[in-house]
Design a protein around this motif. Structure first.
Motif, PDB file in Angstrom:
ATOM      1  N   ASP A 111       1.064  -1.028  -0.086  1.00 41.50           N
ATOM      2  CA  ASP A 111       0.072   0.186   0.005  1.00 41.50           C
ATOM      3  C   ASP A 111       0.343   0.918   0.376  1.00 41.50           C
ATOM      4  O   ASP A 111       1.382   1.314   0.081  1.00 41.50           O
ATOM      5  CB  ASP A 111      -1.250  -0.342   1.459  1.00 41.50           C
ATOM      6  CG  ASP A 111      -0.130  -0.251   2.575  1.00 41.50           C
ATOM      7  OD1 ASP A 111       0.243   0.823   3.255  1.00 41.50           O
ATOM      8  OD2 ASP A 111      -0.136  -1.124   3.105  1.00 41.50           O
ATOM      9  N   ASP A 112       0.238   2.116  -0.594  1.00 48.41           N
ATOM     10  CA  ASP A 112       0.916   3.579  -0.699  1.00 48.41           C
ATOM     11  C   ASP A 112       1.585   4.333   0.746  1.00 48.41           C
ATOM     12  O   ASP A 112       2.481   4.914   1.243  1.00 48.41           O
ATOM     13  CB  ASP A 112       0.079   4.517  -0.970  1.00 48.41           C
ATOM     14  CG  ASP A 112       0.236   4.446  -2.972  1.00 48.41           C
ATOM     15  OD1 ASP A 112       1.040   4.018  -2.904  1.00 48.41           O
ATOM     16  OD2 ASP A 112      -0.790   4.220  -3.483  1.00 48.41           O
ATOM     17  N   LYS A 113       0.452   3.521   1.093  1.00 48.29           N
ATOM     18  CA  LYS A 113       1.261   4.593   3.619  1.00 48.29           C
ATOM     19  C   LYS A 113       2.668   3.757   3.653  1.00 48.29           C
ATOM     20  O   LYS A 113       3.635   4.625   3.958  1.00 48.29           O
ATOM     21  CB  LYS A 113      -0.173   4.610   4.113  1.00 48.29           C
ATOM     22  CG  LYS A 113       0.020   4.969   5.150  1.00 48.29           C
ATOM     23  CD  LYS A 113      -0.927   4.283   6.009  1.00 48.29           C
ATOM     24  CE  LYS A 113      -0.808   5.017   8.437  1.00 48.29           C
ATOM     25  NZ  LYS A 113      -2.136   4.828   8.330  1.00 48.29           N
ATOM     26  N   THR A 114       2.925   2.590   3.913  1.00 46.75           N
ATOM     27  CA  THR A 114       3.353   2.057   3.959  1.00 46.75           C
ATOM     28  C   THR A 114       4.794   2.383   2.940  1.00 46.75           C
ATOM     29  O   THR A 114       5.998   2.214   3.141  1.00 46.75           O
ATOM     30  CB  THR A 114       3.680   0.247   3.509  1.00 46.75           C
ATOM     31  OG1 THR A 114       2.350  -0.039   4.766  1.00 46.75           O
ATOM     32  CG2 THR A 114       4.577  -0.242   4.232  1.00 46.75           C
ATOM     33  N   ALA A 115       4.383   2.842   1.855  1.00 47.98           N
ATOM     34  CA  ALA A 115       6.092   2.699   1.092  1.00 47.98           C
ATOM     35  C   ALA A 115       6.314   4.580   1.891  1.00 47.98           C
ATOM     36  O   ALA A 115       6.933   4.598   0.774  1.00 47.98           O
ATOM     37  CB  ALA A 115       5.449   3.125  -0.628  1.00 47.98           C
ATOM     38  N   GLU A 116       5.406   5.026   1.372  1.00 49.96           N
ATOM     39  CA  GLU A 116       6.003   5.966   1.407  1.00 49.96           C
ATOM     40  C   GLU A 116       6.090   6.420   3.357  1.00 49.96           C
ATOM     41  O   GLU A 116       7.523   7.018   3.601  1.00 49.96           O
ATOM     42  CB  GLU A 116       4.503   7.797   2.275  1.00 49.96           C
ATOM     43  CG  GLU A 116       4.512   8.662   2.680  1.00 49.96           C
ATOM     44  CD  GLU A 116       5.506   9.215   1.936  1.00 49.96           C
ATOM     45  OE1 GLU A 116       5.981  10.890   1.987  1.00 49.96           O
ATOM     46  OE2 GLU A 116       5.768   9.332  -0.035  1.00 49.96           O
ATOM     47  N   ARG A 117       6.064   6.185   4.209  1.00 46.03           N
ATOM     48  CA  ARG A 117       6.701   5.691   5.624  1.00 46.03           C
ATOM     49  C   ARG A 117       7.972   4.936   5.140  1.00 46.03           C
ATOM     50  O   ARG A 117       9.040   5.748   5.887  1.00 46.03           O
ATOM     51  CB  ARG A 117       5.639   4.810   6.773  1.00 46.03           C
ATOM     52  CG  ARG A 117       6.366   4.885   7.659  1.00 46.03           C
ATOM     53  CD  ARG A 117       5.591   4.090   8.699  1.00 46.03           C
ATOM     54  NE  ARG A 117       5.439   2.562   8.412  1.00 46.03           N
ATOM     55  CZ  ARG A 117       6.319   0.951   8.594  1.00 46.03           C
ATOM     56  NH1 ARG A 117       6.746   1.586   9.138  1.00 46.03           N
ATOM     57  NH2 ARG A 117       5.870   0.526   8.113  1.00 46.03           N
ATOM     58  N   TYR A 118       8.199   3.979   4.539  1.00 51.89           N
ATOM     59  CA  TYR A 118       9.317   2.860   4.741  1.00 51.89           C
ATOM     60  C   TYR A 118      10.671   3.522   3.610  1.00 51.89           C
ATOM     61  O   TYR A 118      11.132   3.867   4.077  1.00 51.89           O
ATOM     62  CB  TYR A 118       9.510   1.669   4.554  1.00 51.89           C
ATOM     63  CG  TYR A 118      10.665   0.630   4.571  1.00 51.89           C
ATOM     64  CD1 TYR A 118      11.067   0.366   5.631  1.00 51.89           C
ATOM     65  CD2 TYR A 118      11.031   0.537   3.559  1.00 51.89           C
ATOM     66  CE1 TYR A 118      11.646  -0.024   6.221  1.00 51.89           C
ATOM     67  CE2 TYR A 118      12.229  -0.878   3.800  1.00 51.89           C
ATOM     68  CZ  TYR A 118      12.824  -0.878   4.757  1.00 51.89           C
ATOM     69  OH  TYR A 118      13.932  -1.794   5.153  1.00 51.89           O
ATOM     70  N   GLY A 119      10.056   4.085   2.347  1.00 54.48           N
ATOM     71  CA  GLY A 119      10.753   4.422   1.771  1.00 54.48           C
ATOM     72  C   GLY A 119      11.070   6.021   0.998  1.00 54.48           C
ATOM     73  O   GLY A 119      11.951   6.274  -0.022  1.00 54.48           O
ATOM     74  N   ARG A 120       9.802   7.044   2.125  1.00 53.27           N
ATOM     75  CA  ARG A 120      10.592   8.423   2.301  1.00 53.27           C
ATOM     76  C   ARG A 120      10.651   9.234   2.896  1.00 53.27           C
ATOM     77  O   ARG A 120      11.275   9.718   3.178  1.00 53.27           O
ATOM     78  CB  ARG A 120       9.153   8.682   1.454  1.00 53.27           C
ATOM     79  CG  ARG A 120       9.235  10.310   1.101  1.00 53.27           C
ATOM     80  CD  ARG A 120      11.280  10.652   0.408  1.00 53.27           C
ATOM     81  NE  ARG A 120      10.976  12.144   0.009  1.00 53.27           N
ATOM     82  CZ  ARG A 120      11.203  13.203   0.388  1.00 53.27           C
ATOM     83  NH1 ARG A 120      11.763  12.742   2.280  1.00 53.27           N
ATOM     84  NH2 ARG A 120      11.036  14.480   0.517  1.00 53.27           N
ATOM     85  N   SER A 121       9.275   8.767   4.393  1.00 53.01           N
ATOM     86  CA  SER A 121       9.487  10.019   4.978  1.00 53.01           C
ATOM     87  C   SER A 121       9.382   9.378   6.130  1.00 53.01           C
ATOM     88  O   SER A 121       9.855  10.079   7.507  1.00 53.01           O
ATOM     89  CB  SER A 121       8.283  11.179   5.095  1.00 53.01           C
ATOM     90  OG  SER A 121       7.271   9.945   5.228  1.00 53.01           O
ATOM     91  N   GLY A 122       9.177   8.049   6.824  1.00 57.09           N
ATOM     92  CA  GLY A 122       9.150   7.523   8.340  1.00 57.09           C
ATOM     93  C   GLY A 122      10.784   7.544   8.615  1.00 57.09           C
ATOM     94  O   GLY A 122      11.603   8.226   8.179  1.00 57.09           O
ATOM     95  N   ALA A 123      10.478   8.396  10.349  1.00 57.95           N
ATOM     96  CA  ALA A 123      11.923   8.301  10.962  1.00 57.95           C
ATOM     97  C   ALA A 123      12.791   6.994  10.987  1.00 57.95           C
ATOM     98  O   ALA A 123      12.047   5.914  11.079  1.00 57.95           O
ATOM     99  CB  ALA A 123      11.525   8.386  12.209  1.00 57.95           C
TER     100      ALA A 123
END
Length: 369
Positions: A249-261
């Motif tokens: 899902d896009d939410k996981t992708a954003e967190r792990y692949g871009r903006s998550g700590a």
């Protein structure tokens, strides 16, 4: 389009060396099971983050644990050792792997490696050019070799000591004839070195550091080099590396692949941006030559150099990339530290089993149309 894998690798420097070596092995074993075509492993001598000291030794540990994937040096740093050693190690590896070997080559760019070896003030690009000429000559010739090219520091002969009747004085040739595929990683926009690669039938791998708008320049220069020797370029020989993370899902992708700590993509690019600034090479990230250095921030690099999202989103981005730069033969997936092993493995699985088939189906439809 084929699917390849390239890792430098880049790990947090507080991680155990033994642990990261096993993780890097596991990644390539997984790539083999998922049907990746090839896997390139980088090498450095003096970098705790990029901690593979010899890609050929590392790859040798994978021969028996993989079945079909081609194992590639990514790269062998030719300024680091005498070309006789490189030629013989590569030839033996080619035999051990029964031809599952790709010879990736470069001069070796890390200055601390050069300092440790006592060659910091040497012209390592010239050393590279001299070494590759000698390696190819070794593979082409028979004893006593008598390799003595003008203005080349490496002279190779066995004439004074050979005893051919008992096998003394021979240098081995590769399993693949006349030689393994030779690949060079290309980083700079409009790199003139790609013209020379075209002339010599070495194949380009466009690095994931470069903005996509500059990638086309690599193929144009490669094609120019081919034409200058009366040959035709083939898009299957062009590899394009990109930093990709695929999630369910896009939410996981954003967190792990871009903006998550603490995500590994931010760590990787913070390392690369620091190293490029230190080496005065931030031009690889610039959209135009005059772009101010202060615009090349970590957020800017992440926005321009990371493809991330759910399957459909990544498919769309890869098709847009192909539309922008033209056809190419292989998309090379850049390996990261496995901060979350489950997500890292899932990304590779989705890339191989869902993203690439959909990309190829779309390419087939457009070709048919």
């Amino acid at each position: 389009m084929r699917l390849g894998y390239f890792t430098m690798p880049v790990h947090p420097i507080n991680r155990s060396w033994s642990e990261t070596l096993q993780e890097d092995r596991e990644a390539i074993i997984l790539a083999d099971k998922l049907g990746f075509y090839d896997a390139f492993m980088g090498e450095h001598l003096t970098d705790k983050a990029e901690n593979i000291t010899n890609s050929m030794i590392f790859n040798a540990s994978l021969i028996s644990d993989t079945k079909q994937i081609k194992l590639a040096t990514g790269t062998s740093n030719l300024s680091h050792m005498h070309p006789v050693l490189v030629a013989q190690h590569a030839a033996m590896f080619d035999h051990l792997s029964k031809g599952r070997f790709i010879f990736g080559v470069s001069p070796g760019a890390l200055t601390s490696d050069a300092e440790a070896l006592g060659i910091l003030d040497h012209d390592r690009n010239k050393m590279f050019a001299e070494a590759i000429d000698v390696i190819l000559a070794i593979w082409e010739r028979d004893p006593p070799y008598d390799i003595d090219f003008p203005d080349n520091r490496f002279k190779v002969s066995t004439s004074r000591t050979q005893a051919l009747e008992i096998g003394v004085g021979f240098l081995g040739k590769p399993y693949q004839q006349p030689r393994p595929e030779i690949v060079g990683t290309v980083v700079a926009p409009f790199s003139p070195g790609v013209v020379l690669m075209g002339k010599r039938d070495f194949h380009p791998l466009s690095a994931n550091f470069l903005l996509s708008k500059h990638l086309k320049s690599h193929w144009e220069n490669y094609t120019k080099g081919k034409a200058e020797v009366g040959a035709k370029s083939d898009v299957k020989d062009w590899r394009v590396a990109r930093t990709i993370f695929v999630a369910d899902d896009d939410k996981t992708a954003e967190r792990y692949g871009r903006s998550g700590a603490g995500n590994p993509y931010e760590f990787y690019w913070s390392q690369m941006l620091y190293k490029m600034k230190r080496g005065k090479r931030t031009y690889v990230f610039k959209s135009h030559k005059e772009q101010p250095d202060d615009e090349i921030t970590l957020d800017y690099v992440l926005d321009n150099c990371v493809i991330h999202g759910s399957v459909n989103k990544v498919v769309d981005q890869l098709l847009a990339l192909r539309e922008e730069i033209g056809d190419f033969g292989e998309i090379v997936y850049a390996g990261m530290d496995w901060a979350d092993p489950a997500l890292a493995k899932r990304s590779m699985q989705l890339m191989a089993e869902q993203v690439l088939p959909r990309v190829n189906a779309a390419i087939g439809k457009s070709a048919a149309a």
